[in-house]
Design an enzyme around this catalytic site. Structure first.
Site, PDB file in Angstrom:
ATOM      1  N   HIS A 234      37.111  41.783  33.874  1.00  0.00           N
ATOM      2  CA  HIS A 234      36.685  40.422  33.546  1.00  0.00           C
ATOM      3  C   HIS A 234      37.763  39.410  33.954  1.00  0.00           C
ATOM      4  O   HIS A 234      37.991  38.401  33.277  1.00  0.00           O
ATOM      5  CB  HIS A 234      36.390  40.305  32.047  1.00  0.00           C
ATOM      6  N   VAL A 269      41.437  40.684  43.921  1.00  0.00           N
ATOM      7  CA  VAL A 269      41.242  40.830  45.375  1.00  0.00           C
ATOM      8  C   VAL A 269      41.519  39.466  46.011  1.00  0.00           C
ATOM      9  O   VAL A 269      40.828  38.485  45.733  1.00  0.00           O
ATOM     10  CB  VAL A 269      39.799  41.280  45.711  1.00  0.00           C
ATOM     11  N   ARG A 270      42.534  39.401  46.822  1.00  0.00           N
ATOM     12  CA  ARG A 270      42.947  38.117  47.388  1.00  0.00           C
ATOM     13  C   ARG A 270      43.091  38.140  48.897  1.00  0.00           C
ATOM     14  O   ARG A 270      43.264  37.109  49.521  1.00  0.00           O
ATOM     15  CB  ARG A 270      44.310  37.670  46.780  1.00  0.00           C
ATOM     16  N   ARG A 290      37.890  34.248  41.047  1.00  0.00           N
ATOM     17  CA  ARG A 290      38.612  32.973  41.148  1.00  0.00           C
ATOM     18  C   ARG A 290      38.665  32.402  42.561  1.00  0.00           C
ATOM     19  O   ARG A 290      38.492  31.177  42.727  1.00  0.00           O
ATOM     20  CB  ARG A 290      40.032  33.142  40.588  1.00  0.00           C
TER      21      ARG A 290
HETATM   22  C1  LIG Z   1      36.407  30.863  35.200  1.00  0.00           C
HETATM   23  C2  LIG Z   1      35.808  32.242  35.131  1.00  0.00           C
HETATM   24  C3  LIG Z   1      34.532  32.383  34.632  1.00  0.00           C
HETATM   25  C4  LIG Z   1      33.950  33.657  34.549  1.00  0.00           C
HETATM   26  N1  LIG Z   1      32.687  33.771  34.071  1.00  0.00           N
HETATM   27  C5  LIG Z   1      32.118  34.994  33.981  1.00  0.00           C
HETATM   28  C6  LIG Z   1      30.782  35.126  33.511  1.00  0.00           C
HETATM   29  O1  LIG Z   1      30.105  34.159  33.209  1.00  0.00           O
HETATM   30  N2  LIG Z   1      30.287  36.387  33.408  1.00  0.00           N
HETATM   31  C7  LIG Z   1      31.007  37.498  33.764  1.00  0.00           C
HETATM   32  O2  LIG Z   1      30.499  38.615  33.661  1.00  0.00           O
HETATM   33  N3  LIG Z   1      32.255  37.391  34.254  1.00  0.00           N
HETATM   34  C8  LIG Z   1      32.831  36.168  34.368  1.00  0.00           C
HETATM   35  N4  LIG Z   1      34.094  36.062  34.873  1.00  0.00           N
HETATM   36  C9  LIG Z   1      34.778  37.250  35.388  1.00  0.00           C
HETATM   37  C10 LIG Z   1      34.470  37.417  36.872  1.00  0.00           C
HETATM   38  O3  LIG Z   1      33.124  37.778  37.077  1.00  0.00           O
HETATM   39  C11 LIG Z   1      35.321  38.505  37.541  1.00  0.00           C
HETATM   40  O4  LIG Z   1      35.179  39.704  36.819  1.00  0.00           O
HETATM   41  C12 LIG Z   1      36.797  38.156  37.678  1.00  0.00           C
HETATM   42  O5  LIG Z   1      36.994  36.778  37.842  1.00  0.00           O
HETATM   43  C13 LIG Z   1      37.363  38.915  38.876  1.00  0.00           C
HETATM   44  O6  LIG Z   1      38.720  38.706  38.999  1.00  0.00           O
HETATM   45  P1  LIG Z   1      39.376  37.639  40.019  1.00  0.00           P
HETATM   46  O7  LIG Z   1      39.137  36.303  39.417  1.00  0.00           O
HETATM   47  O8  LIG Z   1      40.805  38.030  40.023  1.00  0.00           O
HETATM   48  O9  LIG Z   1      38.715  37.798  41.368  1.00  0.00           O
HETATM   49  C14 LIG Z   1      34.686  34.796  34.975  1.00  0.00           C
HETATM   50  C15 LIG Z   1      35.970  34.634  35.489  1.00  0.00           C
HETATM   51  C16 LIG Z   1      36.529  33.381  35.577  1.00  0.00           C
HETATM   52  C17 LIG Z   1      37.917  33.236  36.150  1.00  0.00           C
END
Ligand SMILES: Cc1cc2nc3c(=O)[nH]c(=O)nc-3n(C[C@H](O)[C@H](O)[C@H](O)COP(=O)(O)O)c2cc1C
Length: 345
Positions: A234, A269-270, A290
Site C-alpha cells: 500500500h 518502482v521508479r 506515486r
Molecule cells: C496518495 C495515495 C493514494 C492511494 N490510494 C489508494 C487507494 O485508493 N486504494 C488502494 O488500494 N491503494 C491506494 N494507494 C496505494 C497504491 O495503490 C500503491 O499500492 C502504492 O502507491 C505503490 O507504491 P508507490 O507509490 O511507491 O509506487 C495509494 C497510494 C498513494 C500514495
C-alpha cells in the site's frame, strides 16, 4: 505524500531494489526488443501499469479521467481507485478504449460493495481489485494532521455518490463527518476470505487481491478463487515495518506456482531496472503509484504518459544491456540479492 508511522516501509520499498544485482548476458542480438504482453488476457504494450491512488483530482482538474486517457494512449492497465473524483461511467467515457480495473474494499454494507461492482460492470471495467491490507486504516500521521474534507466532498470521492439512488444514499453515512472517519467506519475489521467467496458469487469479473505479502496469504487467495495477486504494501501507508514488496515477491510467486494465478507487484518502482528486477523475480507486471500522481500534477494526461514512457524506455534499455530481446529472456538467475556477492570472510 502520506505514509504510515515513520515511513520505514515506504522508503524500504524503493531502496530494496538497490540490494539486487543484475547479471547481464553479453553478445546477444538485442536489436529488436519486444515487451508487449497480456495481463488477465488483455494485450498491453508493456508490463508497466497504474496502481489505484485516491484523490487524483487534487493533482489535476481532470484527475482520474486524465490518467485513464494516458493509460488508453499507452495501451496499459489502469486501476481506478474507489476514491476517484469521477464516477466509473465518466472515467470510462473519457477513455473508452482504456483497460480499466476498479479497486475497492469489502465494505461493511454489502449493498455498497454490490453497487460498486454493478456500476463498474456497467461501465465496462475489466476486473475488480480488492484491497485486502486495510481492515483498519494505517496510522497515517501526516494525513491525520491535515485532513479537512467535508462529507459532500467525501461522497463525491467515494464515487458511488448518486443523490438519486436511495439505496446507496441510505447506505452511506449522513451528516458532516470527515473523510477519515467515514472511510474508517466503512471498513470491515471482521472481514475474512469469505468476503472474496461472496464477491465471486456476485460477479463474473476477474478478481485481483491487492496487498498480499506472504506465501501463506497467497495460498489462501488461490483457494478463494482469485485470478491474480498484486503484491503490495500500500505504498507503505498501512503497516509500517513489513518487507519491501520486491523482497516479498519471490515468496508469493513460489506459493502460487502452477495455479495459473498471475502475480504483479507495486511499491517503490521508479526506474527501468526496477521493472526488470521485478519481472526476473516472477512478477508478470509492475504497477506505479506515486510516480503517476507526480506526472499528473506536472502535466495532466501528458505528464502521466511521460512517466510511463520514461519507465518503459529505461526498461527497454535495461533489456538491451542485459541481453534480452523478449520478456521470456528475462530469467530469475539474472537478478540476485547483493548478499551473494558479499565477502564470506
Ligand atoms: C496518495 C495515495 C493514494 C492511494 N490510494 C489508494 C487507494 O485508493 N486504494 C488502494 O488500494 N491503494 C491506494 N494507494 C496505494 C497504491 O495503490 C500503491 O499500492 C502504492 O502507491 C505503490 O507504491 P508507490 O507509490 O511507491 O509506487 C495509494 C497510494 C498513494 C500514495
Amino acid at each position: 505524500m502520506d505514509h504510515a508511522d515513520e515511513g520505514q516501509t515506504m522508503k524500504n520499498c524503493k531502496n530494496a531494489f538497490k540490494r539486487y544485482r543484475l547479471r547481464p548476458r553479453v553478445l546477444r542480438d538485442v536489436s529488436n526488443r519486444q515487451f508487449s504482453t497480456t495481463i488477465l488476457g488483455h494485450p498491453v504494450s508493456f508490463p508497466i501499469c497504474i496502481s489505484p491512488t485516491a484523490g487524483q483530482g487534487f493533482a489535476d482538474i481532470e484527475g482520474d479521467k486524465a490518467t485513464a486517457r494516458a493509460a488508453e494512449s499507452m495501451n496499459t492497465v489502469m486501476i481506478v481507485s474507489s476514491c476517484a473524483f469521477f464516477t466509473f461511467k465518466d472515467i470510462s467515457l473519457a477513455a473508452p478504449n482504456a483497460i480499466l480495473w476498479f479497486q475497492m474494499h469489502l465494505y461493511k454494507d454489502r449493498k455498497v460493495t454490490r453497487f460498486y461492482v454493478k456500476q463498474a460492470e456497467r461501465a465496462g471495467f475489466k476486473a475488480v481489485v480488492v484491497t485486502v491490507d486495510t481492515p483498519v486504516m494505517g496510522n497515517r500521521r501526516n494525513l491525520k494532521r491535515g485532513e479537512t474534507m467535508t462529507a459532500r466532498e467525501e461522497y463525491r470521492m467515494m464515487n458511488c455518490y448518486d443523490p438519486n439512488n436511495p439505496e446507496v444514499r441510505s447506505s452511506i453515512a449522513n451528516g458532516d463527518i470527515a473523510l477519515w472517519d467515514y472511510l474508517t467506519e466503512q471498513l470491515v475489521t471482521s472481514e475474512t476470505w469469505e468476503g472474496i467467496h461472496w464477491l465471486r458469487s456476485i460477479t463474473k469479473l476477474p478478481i485481483v487481491v491487492k496487498g498480499v505479502l506472504t506465501g501463506d496469504s497467497a495460498i489462501e487467495a488461490v483457494q478463494a478463487g482469485v485470478d491474480a495477486i498484486l503484491v503490495s504494501a500500500h505504498g507503505g501507508r498501512q503497516l509500517d515495518g513489513v518487507p519491501a514488496t520486491i523482497e516479498a515477491l519471490p515468496e508469493v510467486v513460489n506459493a502460487v506456482k502452477g495455479s495459473g494465478v498471475e502475480v504483479y507487484m507495486d511499491g517503490g518502482v521508479r526506474q527501468g531496472t526496477d521493472v526488470f528486477k521485478a519481472l526476473a523475480l516472477g512478477a508478470r507486471a509492475v504497477f506505479l503509484g506515486r510516480p503517476i500522481i507526480w506526472g499528473l500534477a506536472n502535466d495532466g494526461k501528458n505528464g502521466v504518459k511521460k512517466v510511463l514512457e520514461i519507465v518503459r524506455d529505461e526498461f527497454s534499455l535495461t533489456m538491451a544491456l542485459t541481453g534480452c530481446s523478449k520478456l521470456d529472456d528475462i530469467k530469475a538467475s539474472m537478478v540476485v540479492h547483493e548478499s551473494q556477492y558479499l565477502s564470506k570472510l
